[in-house]
Scaffold this active site. Sequence first.
Site: not given
Length: 313
Positions: A241-243
């Site tokens: 879950l990057h951002d």
Amino acid sequence: MSEKVIFDTDPGQDDAVALLAALASPEAIEVLGIVTVAGNIPLSHTTRNALSLVELAGRTDVPVHAGCERPMLRPLVTAEHVHGPTGLDGPDLPPPVVTASPQHGVDFLIDTIRAHPPQTIRLLALGPLTNIGVAVAKAPDIAARLKDIVLMGGGYFEVGNITPAAEFNFYVDPEAASIVFASGAAITVLSLDVTHQMRATRERIATFRDLSNRSGAAVAAMLDFSEGFDVEKYQWEGAPLHDPCVTAFVLAPETFTGRAVNVEIETGSALTRGMSVVDYWGVTGRPKNAFWVRSGDADAYFALLAERVGRLP
């Protein structure tokens, strides 16, 4: 004192979680505006998605401005194979009622940064850096006026996710990324090195669903959809879950660790286009121009996101 921020984003399910967590935190984050960029999907979709998210959060007071529809020099590359044709596949969100502000996103960035005292605005970048690169090229003075830029992009230890050498955001517009890292602005990078540690397992997704609010259910549905591609690719228990790492860094920087480094962006090679060349071990003598986050506490990260999303309708 809340932090004054502008989001530059291409929503995107993971962008959505980053935005929702920030919009749920007015005591800590004052969102001056959201600027959209083409990236995960074309600009018309990223703008529509940003409008849907401010409505979902009950924060239609936050203006949304459409920015650049293509990279500075190259054709647009998108990622519908990850995010679906709408970019927010998963939940059944109604079409937004609110509309985007008429001012172009790049001009909004420049005017807003100039209108505030120096060192008071943090620019939170979740997508390709086209808008920011164009803004800096058009108005170089804004770089020194920013408090900092906190961005998701790049990779050193984890290298790339769209090619063997490059992370998606830098790959889409390497020229813009190069301009940003050469701008003199203070920069913090949440790269694949840390985001790959933040895996949305089934248990963590269930925590959002169990919040029993519309926003939690939407987040769970988004992650149910978007994790499919990465789980198959990496064979991990959950997808990165990057951002939201960007929002979490602003809310709880103690959750993360890293070091000051030099970062250069490859623009000339077809093979390594968009590669973040990180002097992590200090072997080049080039001046340090970024704080590179390498690790973070995944349990604390997901607990923070769930708590913030739980505040929303």
